[in-house]
Design an enzyme around this catalytic site. Sequence first.
Site, short mmCIF file in Angstrom:
data_model
loop_
_atom_site.label_atom_id
_atom_site.label_comp_id
_atom_site.label_asym_id
_atom_site.label_seq_id
_atom_site.Cartn_x
_atom_site.Cartn_y
_atom_site.Cartn_z
N ARG A 49 0.82 -1.22 0.00
CA ARG A 49 0.00 0.00 0.00
C ARG A 49 0.85 1.26 0.00
O ARG A 49 1.87 1.33 0.67
CB ARG A 49 -0.91 0.02 1.23
CG ARG A 49 -1.94 -1.08 1.17
CD ARG A 49 -2.77 -1.13 2.43
NE ARG A 49 -3.59 -2.34 2.42
CZ ARG A 49 -4.87 -2.37 2.76
NH1 ARG A 49 -5.48 -1.28 3.16
NH2 ARG A 49 -5.54 -3.50 2.72
N SER B 124 -20.74 -13.52 16.95
CA SER B 124 -20.16 -12.39 16.22
C SER B 124 -20.48 -12.48 14.73
O SER B 124 -20.34 -13.54 14.13
CB SER B 124 -18.63 -12.42 16.46
OG SER B 124 -17.98 -11.37 15.81
N LYS C 74 -15.06 9.88 12.41
CA LYS C 74 -15.65 9.83 11.09
C LYS C 74 -16.63 11.00 10.94
O LYS C 74 -16.19 12.12 10.78
CB LYS C 74 -16.18 8.43 10.82
CG LYS C 74 -14.98 7.47 10.66
CD LYS C 74 -15.25 6.00 10.61
CE LYS C 74 -13.93 5.24 10.53
NZ LYS C 74 -14.02 3.81 10.73
C1 LIG Z 1 -13.04 2.90 11.49
C2 LIG Z 1 -13.73 1.80 12.26
C3 LIG Z 1 -13.47 1.59 13.61
C4 LIG Z 1 -12.34 2.28 14.30
O1 LIG Z 1 -12.64 3.58 14.58
P1 LIG Z 1 -11.43 4.63 14.73
O2 LIG Z 1 -12.00 5.71 15.54
O3 LIG Z 1 -11.04 5.02 13.35
O4 LIG Z 1 -10.32 3.90 15.43
C5 LIG Z 1 -14.26 0.70 14.31
N1 LIG Z 1 -15.25 0.00 13.71
C6 LIG Z 1 -15.48 0.14 12.38
C7 LIG Z 1 -16.58 -0.65 11.78
C8 LIG Z 1 -14.72 1.03 11.62
O5 LIG Z 1 -14.93 1.12 10.31
#
Ligand SMILES: *Cc1c(COP(=O)(O)O)cnc(C)c1O
Length: 409
Positions: free
Chosen positions: A21, A136, A247
């Site tokens: 990558r 899970s 996010k």
């Molecule tokens: C990105 C992600 C995480 C981790 O979250 P971060 O705050 O980026 O560490 C956890 N679960 C899922 C499904 C994700 O896509």
Amino acid sequence: MDYSQFFNAALNRLHDERRYRVFADLERIAGRFPHATWHSPKGSRNVVIWCSNDYLGMGQHPKVVGAMVETATRVGTGAGGTRNIAGTHHPLVALEAELADLHGKQASLLFTSGYVSNQTGISTLAKLIPNCLILSDALNHNSMIEGVRQAGCERQIFRHNDVAHLEELLIAAGPDRPKLIICESLYSMDGDVAPLGKICDLAEKYGAMTYVDEVHAVGMYGPRGGGIAERDGVMHRIDIVEGTLAKAFGCLGGYIAGKAEVIDAVRSYAPGFIFTTALPPAICSAATAAIRHLKTSSWERERHQDRAARTKAILTAAGLPVMSSDTHIVPLFVGDPEKCKRASDLLLEDHGIYIQPINYPTVAKGTERLRITPSPYHDDGLIDALAEALLQVWDRLGLPLHQKPLAAE
Ligand SMILES: *Cc1c(COP(=O)(O)O)cnc(C)c1O
């Protein structure tokens, strides 16, 4: 002993499998998202970002940036230690209250990332439940898989979003066995959504606890941004909600929310909480500002859905292989790691469009794709330019197009 050989061999394996990558060197321009500067090997260039998980552009929102700057100026930068050593700074207390309120829970607990919250949250919860059986979902994120692994208890995998399979496993476990169901609400590679209502029905019927990762839904779904569980009216039926501030909230950090005693127990036992420095006050204040804003403003959510729908429609009409998705994620099928990487390179170099290739192990081999994430700030002109660039790249790489839908008579 030549230790370098081990690392070079490991890197060569990735090159051979076309899985090595490379990350672009990017600099976002606050106020102009999704525009950014790409520091390419040949110099700086303007590009448009089409793969950010800052889904709503909150990372550049004046309230969020303002809160971060104001707090850093007022109280300084770092947290000064773990909470066990240095106590809890006030912006973090306010943030945890905000998060508990967002999910309608008694309490919440903040971690340094969503990854850590899953890893240490799940393992600690499961260890505190004697003879726990973890159920899970097959497509759970790596952070959840690591949490399950660290828990060290028995686990069974149910087929992705398959409630009939989950029910079989719940029945087989018997009523007396403590059971923890772990799933995501919105799976971010395919953009599909879990049947949370049915999962809650089963959990109640067979006496299981539920843990739901809402990382790709918080801020974006539900009237106040509480996630898919809020949208579907089942938030109160889920025992533990996990989310990220990195996010849609545009900052950094992860959390779990649930009943006071559950959260207090994790706070008291989780190594990934106890032994690491708390998030800085400025980040906590910025996250609180983003959450508060999205609790009352629906503009970002509505515009986000509108942009995602338009992107899907325009790309589909152009004959591009948009994979079906119920949400804001727009996956474009490539099905070949080499071509996926090549497509990404051509988009960036020839068209100033940045979309990371998604290859194994993030997705299964043979399902390599470009994962497009439109934001409220991708306007019609950018969407049209994206479609045009993709068509050129598809042509150059000999990738198949769908039959264009016939024009209505
Ligand atoms: C990105 C992600 C995480 C981790 O979250 P971060 O705050 O980026 O560490 C956890 N679960 C899922 C499904 C994700 O896509």
